[in-house]
Design a protein around this motif. Structure first.
Motif, mmCIF file in Angstrom:
data_model
loop_
_atom_site.group_PDB
_atom_site.id
_atom_site.type_symbol
_atom_site.label_atom_id
_atom_site.label_comp_id
_atom_site.label_asym_id
_atom_site.label_seq_id
_atom_site.Cartn_x
_atom_site.Cartn_y
_atom_site.Cartn_z
ATOM 1 N N LYS A 155 42.685 33.521 32.650
ATOM 2 C CA LYS A 155 42.279 34.460 33.780
ATOM 3 C C LYS A 155 40.865 34.912 33.553
ATOM 4 C CE LYS A 155 43.872 38.823 31.590
ATOM 5 N NZ LYS A 155 44.771 39.944 31.647
ATOM 6 N N ARG A 156 40.314 35.312 34.968
ATOM 7 C CA ARG A 156 39.315 35.751 35.015
ATOM 8 C C ARG A 156 39.007 37.221 34.236
ATOM 9 N NH1 ARG A 156 35.989 32.574 37.122
ATOM 10 N NH2 ARG A 156 36.602 31.416 38.846
ATOM 11 N N PHE A 157 38.050 37.622 33.465
ATOM 12 C CA PHE A 157 38.025 38.661 32.702
ATOM 13 C C PHE A 157 36.919 39.749 33.179
ATOM 14 C CE2 PHE A 157 36.149 41.245 29.202
ATOM 15 C CZ PHE A 157 37.489 41.942 28.669
ATOM 16 N N ALA A 158 37.238 40.983 33.471
ATOM 17 C CA ALA A 158 36.420 42.048 33.946
ATOM 18 C C ALA A 158 35.723 41.782 35.044
ATOM 19 C CB ALA A 158 35.230 42.253 32.512
ATOM 20 N N LYS A 159 36.434 41.391 36.168
ATOM 21 C CA LYS A 159 35.930 40.755 37.469
ATOM 22 C C LYS A 159 34.889 41.810 38.014
ATOM 23 C CE LYS A 159 38.446 38.636 40.253
ATOM 24 N NZ LYS A 159 39.803 38.303 41.050
ATOM 25 N N GLU A 160 35.180 43.118 38.005
ATOM 26 C CA GLU A 160 34.434 44.212 38.666
ATOM 27 C C GLU A 160 33.210 44.385 37.872
ATOM 28 O OE1 GLU A 160 36.707 47.681 39.245
ATOM 29 O OE2 GLU A 160 38.181 46.769 40.550
ATOM 30 N N VAL A 161 33.138 44.164 36.552
ATOM 31 C CA VAL A 161 32.128 44.444 35.655
ATOM 32 C C VAL A 161 31.265 43.259 36.067
ATOM 33 C CG1 VAL A 161 31.098 44.866 33.538
ATOM 34 C CG2 VAL A 161 33.348 45.942 33.984
ATOM 35 N N VAL A 162 31.505 42.078 35.783
ATOM 36 C CA VAL A 162 30.750 41.242 36.091
ATOM 37 C C VAL A 162 30.411 41.034 37.521
ATOM 38 C CG1 VAL A 162 30.786 38.304 36.296
ATOM 39 C CG2 VAL A 162 32.021 39.626 34.208
ATOM 40 N N SER A 163 30.956 41.316 38.376
ATOM 41 C CA SER A 163 30.762 41.488 39.754
ATOM 42 C C SER A 163 29.357 42.347 40.131
ATOM 43 C CB SER A 163 31.723 41.629 40.853
ATOM 44 O OG SER A 163 31.354 41.754 42.094
ATOM 45 N N ILE A 203 27.364 43.233 37.800
ATOM 46 C CA ILE A 203 26.229 42.762 37.099
ATOM 47 C C ILE A 203 25.489 41.812 37.911
ATOM 48 C CG2 ILE A 203 25.464 41.368 35.212
ATOM 49 C CD1 ILE A 203 27.435 42.875 33.501
ATOM 50 N N HIS A 204 26.408 40.837 38.421
ATOM 51 C CA HIS A 204 25.636 39.885 39.247
ATOM 52 C C HIS A 204 25.075 40.443 40.837
ATOM 53 C CE1 HIS A 204 26.680 35.849 41.911
ATOM 54 N NE2 HIS A 204 25.367 36.041 41.547
ATOM 55 N N ASP A 205 25.855 41.526 41.086
ATOM 56 C CA ASP A 205 25.175 42.038 42.289
ATOM 57 C C ASP A 205 23.857 42.961 42.235
ATOM 58 O OD1 ASP A 205 27.005 40.701 43.677
ATOM 59 O OD2 ASP A 205 28.438 42.235 43.667
ATOM 60 N N GLY A 206 23.768 43.099 40.766
ATOM 61 C CA GLY A 206 23.025 44.480 40.583
ATOM 62 C C GLY A 206 23.130 45.834 40.654
ATOM 63 N N THR A 207 24.411 45.895 41.116
ATOM 64 C CA THR A 207 24.963 47.443 41.041
ATOM 65 C C THR A 207 25.002 48.261 39.941
ATOM 66 O OG1 THR A 207 27.166 46.930 41.393
ATOM 67 C CG2 THR A 207 26.001 46.901 43.419
ATOM 68 N N GLY A 208 25.221 47.312 38.907
ATOM 69 C CA GLY A 208 25.594 48.205 37.400
ATOM 70 C C GLY A 208 24.400 48.783 37.133
ATOM 71 N N MET A 209 23.170 48.566 37.266
ATOM 72 C CA MET A 209 22.052 49.378 36.887
ATOM 73 C C MET A 209 21.258 50.373 38.054
ATOM 74 S SD MET A 209 21.823 48.927 33.617
ATOM 75 C CE MET A 209 20.449 49.394 33.236
ATOM 76 N N GLY A 210 21.759 50.142 39.287
ATOM 77 C CA GLY A 210 21.437 50.690 40.317
ATOM 78 C C GLY A 210 20.145 50.120 40.743
ATOM 79 N N SER A 211 19.680 48.962 40.451
ATOM 80 C CA SER A 211 18.472 48.188 40.715
ATOM 81 C C SER A 211 18.533 47.649 42.073
ATOM 82 C CB SER A 211 17.832 47.490 39.711
ATOM 83 O OG SER A 211 18.754 46.251 39.330
ATOM 84 N N GLY A 212 19.646 47.273 42.415
ATOM 85 C CA GLY A 212 19.934 46.300 43.342
ATOM 86 C C GLY A 212 19.612 45.057 43.352
ATOM 87 N N GLU A 213 19.182 44.634 42.151
ATOM 88 C CA GLU A 213 18.684 43.138 41.991
ATOM 89 C C GLU A 213 19.721 42.254 41.412
ATOM 90 O OE1 GLU A 213 14.919 42.948 39.973
ATOM 91 O OE2 GLU A 213 13.780 43.951 41.470
ATOM 92 N N ARG A 214 19.862 41.019 41.395
ATOM 93 C CA ARG A 214 20.723 40.330 40.834
ATOM 94 C C ARG A 214 20.553 40.131 39.439
ATOM 95 N NH1 ARG A 214 24.373 38.259 44.589
ATOM 96 N NH2 ARG A 214 23.668 38.416 46.824
ATOM 97 N N ASN A 215 21.601 40.072 38.701
ATOM 98 C CA ASN A 215 21.618 39.732 37.156
ATOM 99 C C ASN A 215 22.586 38.748 36.776
ATOM 100 O OD1 ASN A 215 20.683 40.473 34.362
ATOM 101 N ND2 ASN A 215 21.305 42.572 34.462
ATOM 102 N N ILE A 216 22.175 38.641 35.486
ATOM 103 C CA ILE A 216 23.138 37.576 34.861
ATOM 104 C C ILE A 216 23.455 37.668 33.381
ATOM 105 C CG2 ILE A 216 22.594 35.695 36.194
ATOM 106 C CD1 ILE A 216 20.772 34.442 34.179
ATOM 107 N N ILE A 217 24.724 37.417 32.872
ATOM 108 C CA ILE A 217 25.073 37.805 31.369
ATOM 109 C C ILE A 217 24.344 36.538 30.636
ATOM 110 C CG2 ILE A 217 26.858 37.778 29.875
ATOM 111 C CD1 ILE A 217 28.789 38.445 32.283
ATOM 112 N N CYS A 218 23.533 36.795 29.513
ATOM 113 C CA CYS A 218 23.134 36.078 28.543
ATOM 114 C C CYS A 218 23.747 35.896 27.245
ATOM 115 C CB CYS A 218 21.664 36.661 28.306
ATOM 116 S SG CYS A 218 20.496 36.776 29.895
ATOM 117 N N CYS A 219 24.455 36.943 26.700
ATOM 118 C CA CYS A 219 25.242 36.712 25.490
ATOM 119 C C CYS A 219 26.377 37.840 25.486
ATOM 120 C CB CYS A 219 24.210 37.004 24.447
ATOM 121 S SG CYS A 219 23.557 38.603 24.569
ATOM 122 N N ILE A 220 27.054 37.607 24.506
ATOM 123 C CA ILE A 220 28.355 38.594 24.197
ATOM 124 C C ILE A 220 28.618 38.562 22.719
ATOM 125 C CG2 ILE A 220 29.898 36.461 24.420
ATOM 126 C CD1 ILE A 220 31.924 38.262 25.571
#
Length: 917
Positions: A59-67, A69-86
């Motif tokens: 199943k997909r995990f942490a869909k809202e958090v990943v979304s 990060i991808h949309d850039g809303t997580g840091m408030g910058s508005g720029e798109r982002n990606i996951i590099c490591c875990i």
């Protein structure tokens, strides 16, 4: 992140992203799902395994958090982002992003409050967490290594090393005073030790010259790291390098290496097409030299060594990550694979095939064959993460929580959680196969029932019921309803019943419809009865008798019956149902009227249950016509409420004498005294309607006028009964003549004469039988032991032909001989018994009799034994003692005064007293 098109993230149209996320290939269900399962043999050929159950679910995990990060809303910058490591810890998950931030999540996929750390200015390459989950270290392209405490800031520190840091590992027990260490990798591997944290540290370079250090894994005292040429292991406690393992495969492109400590002594190494299990052991130098030729740079000390204990090859894949799966204390390998058959420009054209997750047993070394085993894949699942079309091998990450069977597959814009399938998943798989019986049996297992979701068993059962109905197996579906739906789900029952009615299969579900626990809506019961009226009135009657009237309205059903009778007025089944419904409404007169008109025996149950005894006399003849035996039995049982006088009065007419006889006969059997006044009448009734029972009746009654009874029997020519009556009247001779002349039954005549025991009757029997040869034969055969045979033989006329005379004479002599032998035997027994009794009497008379010193005479009460006076005394066998002069006499014989009762005492023992010394 060279492969993923990072430069286009901010320019990609929103509509295109939504279309891609919504596409069939790259979507997972929110709560559950699985990859497309394949199977692969050791040679790499694929086979269809639709019948094999998958090992893992997805199943997909942490869909809202990943979304975010991808949309850039997580840091408030508005720029798109990606996951590099875990980094995965049993307590939390840490995600490192392209913009240099770290986000902590719990294992439900929820972002932890105040756990977002902006530690770097560029892409994070690796995150390391200590064993306790209290400290974490991160490294980045900005050349820094940051260490932060999750619960304290005491040891927070950021070190800048002036070059891109590719990997980092923190000491597993960093929080302890003796363990302030971490290791980082650039183009070399450096171990940093505490002196006075964080001001003074000791830096120890462990490796250099083999290219960049891509990953570091630290377990207890062992550090493992991979560079572009080999994997090395260093023992921190011994401060020495244990060994290094060279890569076998050479490639024109960079192949990342995956490391994972299975436990303190086993390291999983994956690179290219190969996964190896490297085991650390302590041993002697000669042991190391024979294990494998792949271990190089052997340290000189004889302390620890490493060898390849397992070797697996995946020809179609490049290994992106490998972690262990512990199952029943056995280790299996979970490998994330990336297709090896792609063109160099596949990522630019978005034509990269999806990755696969493979579960396989380790290929252990076989010392007999001197080669590694080639186990087949247990399962192989194709995954469809978002953006896989652009991903390179090094952009996939696989981490796990080993003993919780949770596996996290990470791409730059997606996280997929793979979990070992549990009991609920196994049940779902069986249901998908439509193997409902096995699914229910598995779910009912006590060990499984504790972990199965509440209501799961019922849902399976419901689905199974509808499946059976779809297959037209309605009888089995109905049978399953009771055990599946149970006593609580009223709505389910009503839905199922309506479904059966719609399919015209009400007869199948009807026996299982609950009437309590639960009680359904009255409309359901009324609907069922209404439908049954159209099919089978007898079934309706049975149902109405079985169901409590509180379940439905009887008047509603009566109305339905009356409507039906307009089209079928002569339907007896409908009338019977209507009578039963009137009975439920306590309209007993209406019910009884219908029952009697139709001749239904249910009228008797109605009278008994409702105690309608007055109706017995009012409807006596109709009830007898419905069922004579049952009506008579009921009248007799209710004789306290329905006196026999009333019944006899109604029946004592010529047309109903048969009923009267049956009633009085039953009454006599139940209570002979109750109908005593009718016994004289019964003699005539028995003679007419049941002559075989007349004799028994006469033997049982003592209050019958014998003369009148004899007249009735004579009129009806009942000779046996006449014999009995004449015998009771004392006219044995007439009875015997009747037997001989009318019945002509010699055996009966002999038996009658024997019972009476009268010599005159024997003479009469012989005189009446002397001219009947068959009677003579019967007498010769039977009277030898009762009378003198010569009396009979002398009276037989000469030249009389007697059937079987020879046999009769032989039997007569035999009987006589038996009688003689019997007398002789009795005589012998009598003589023997007399002799035995005489001896016994003699012994008794010779036995001594005890006399006490203080014994007193029963007459004078003086002491019998006197030392000063000698006198004779007498002792009787009864034990009493007298002076001889005092003993009383009767008829010149001494007797005991105490025991004398007129009988002569013949025994006495005169004794002389003597002085005792």
């Amino acid at each position: 992140m060279e492969g993923f098109p990072m430069e286009n993230l901010n320019q990609k149209p929103e509509a295109d992203l939504e279309e891609e996320e919504g596409s069939e290939e790259s979507s997972y269900e929110e709560e559950s799902g699985s990859g497309e399962s394949d199977s692969e043999t050791g040679s790499g050929s694929e086979e269809d395994t639709d019948e094999e159950e998958p090992v893992l679910k997805y199943k997909r995990f942490a869909k809202e958090v990943v979304s975010s990060i991808h949309d850039g809303t997580g840091m408030g910058s508005g720029e798109r982002n990606i996951i590099c490591c875990i980094a995965v810890h049993p307590k939390f998950i840490a995600l490192g992003t392209y913009d240099g931030s770290i986000k902590l999540l719990d294992h439900t996929g929820t972002l932890l409050k105040d756990r977002v750390y902006a530690l770097h200015s560029s892409q994070i390459n690796q995150i390391s967490v200590d064993t306790e989950g209290e400290f974490l270290a991160s490294c980045s392209n900005d050349g820094k290594v940051s260490i932060i405490g999750l619960f304290t800031t005491k040891y927070n520190n950021t070190n800048s090393f002036g070059a891109q840091v590719n990997s980092v590992a923190i000491h597993p027990y960093f929080g302890r005073n003796t363990s302030r260490m971490f290791a980082y990798g650039t183009d070399k591997l450096v171990l940093v030790e505490e002196r006075r944290w964080p001001l003074t540290n000791k830096v120890n370079q462990l490796d250099a010259g083999y290219g960049r250090v891509t990953t570091i894994k630290w377990k207890d005292n062992l550090i493992a790291w991979a560079n572009e040429k080999m994997v090395m292991v260093y023992d921190v406690a011994l401060r020495e390098k244990i060994t290094s393992i060279s890569f076998e495969e050479e490639s024109l492109v960079y192949l990342p290496c995956s490391l994972y400590w299975q436990d303190s002594s086993n390291l999983l190494v994956g690179r290219g097409h190969i996964v190896k299990t490297v085991t650390v052991q302590e041993g002697e130098e000669e042991q190391r030299s024979t294990l494998t030729t792949e271990v190089v740079d052997v340290p000189p000390k004889k302390k620890k060594f490493m060898f390849i204990s397992a070797h697996n090859t995946f020809p179609k894949f490049l290994v992106c990550g490998v972690v262990p799966l512990i199952e029943n204390k056995q280790c299996k390998l979970v490998m994330l694979g990336y297709s090896a058959e792609i063109s160099p420009d596949a990522t630019r054209s978005a034509q990269v095939p999806p990755p696969h997750l493979v579960v396989v047993s380790p290929g252990y070394y076989n010392p007999v064959d001197k080669e590694f085993e080639h186990p087949e894949h247990i399962t192989k699942d194709k995954l469809l993460p978002k953006g896989y079309q652009y991903c390179h091998c090094e952009e996939y990450h696989l981490e796990s929580v080993v003993y919780e069977d949770r596996f996290y597959i990470v791409t730059p814009i997606d996280i997929i959680l793979a979990q070992k399938r549990d009991a609920n998943d196994h049940i779902d798989w069986l249901v998908d196969k439509q193997d409902f019986e096995e699914a229910m049996q598995y779910a009912e297992n006590p060990n499984v029932a504790r972990v199965v979701d509440q209501g799961k068993l019922q849902e399976i059962g419901i689905e199974y019921i509808y499946y059976l109905m779809k297959k037209k197996n309605f009888s089995e579906a109905a049978r399953k309803c009771h055990e599946v739906i149970g006593k609580t789900d009223k709505r389910r029952w009503e839905d199922i019943i309506v479904t059966f009615m719609q399919k015209k299969q009400l007869k199948e579900i009807r026996p299982f419809i609950p009437i309590s626990d639960p009680v359904l809506s009255p409309a359901i019961y009324e609907l069922v009865l209404h439908e049954l009226l159209q099919e089978d009135c007898q079934t309706v009657y049975q149902v109405i008798k079985a169901w409590p009237t509180t379940l439905y309205s009887p008047q509603v059903i009566i109305n339905a019956v009356e409507m039906r009778m307009q089209y079928d007025p002569g339907n007896k089944g409908l009338l019977k149902v209507k009578a039963c419904l009137h009975e439920d409404l306590e309209q007993f007169d209406e019910a009884m009227k219908i029952y009697l008109q139709q001749g239904h025996i249910e009228v008797f149950e109605l009278i008994q249950q409702k105690k309608l005894y007055s109706a017995l006399v009012e409807n006596l003849i109709p009830l007898l016509k419905v069922d004579t035996q049952r009506a008579v039995k009921l009248l007799v049982e209710c004789r306290q409420d329905v006196p026999p006088q009333k019944v006899v009065k109604e029946l004592d007419v010529s047309s109903h004498e048969k009923y009267l006889h049956m009633y009085l006969d039953c009454l006599f059997e139940q209570d002979p005294k109750c109908g005593g006044v009718y016994h004289e009448r019964q003699v005539e009734l028995y003679a007419r309607f049941d002559p075989d029972k007349l004799l028994l009746f006469l033997r049982s009654c003592n209050d019958i006028p014998l003369q009148k009874a004899l007249e009735v029997c004579e009129y009806n020519k009942r000779y046996k009964e006449m014999v009995y009556l004449l015998g009771r009247m004392g006219n044995q001779k007439a009875a015997l003549e009747l037997i001989i002349k009318k019945l002509e039954d010699v055996d009966m005549a002999i038996e009658f004469t024997m019972e009476e025991g009268d010599e005159d009757l024997w003479e009469l029997l012989i005189s009446l039988s002397i001219h009947k040869p068959t009677f003579i034969t019967g007498l010769l055969n039977n009277v030898g032991t009762h009378i003198d045979p010569t009396k009979l033989i002398k009276k037989i006329p000469e030249r009389t032909e007697i059937p079987n005379l020879g046999r009769s004479l032989v039997k007569l002599l035999q009987d006589f001989q038996v009688q003689v032998n019997l007398r002789e035997g009795c005589k012998k027994i009598l003589v023997k018994d007399s002799h035995s009794l005489m001896e016994k009497l003699h012994r008794l008379q010779k036995r001594p009799i005890h006399v006490d010193n203080d014994a007193k005479c029963k007459t004078c009460c003086g002491e019998v034994i006197d030392m000063d006076e000698q006198s004779d005394y007498v002792i009787f066998f009864c034990g009493h003692i007298y002076h001889q002069r005092c003993a009383p006499k009767r008829n010149d014989m001494m007797v005991c005064r105490s025991c004398y009762s007129g009988k002569t005492i013949t025994s006495q023992v005169p004794m002389k007293s003597r002085r005792l010394h």
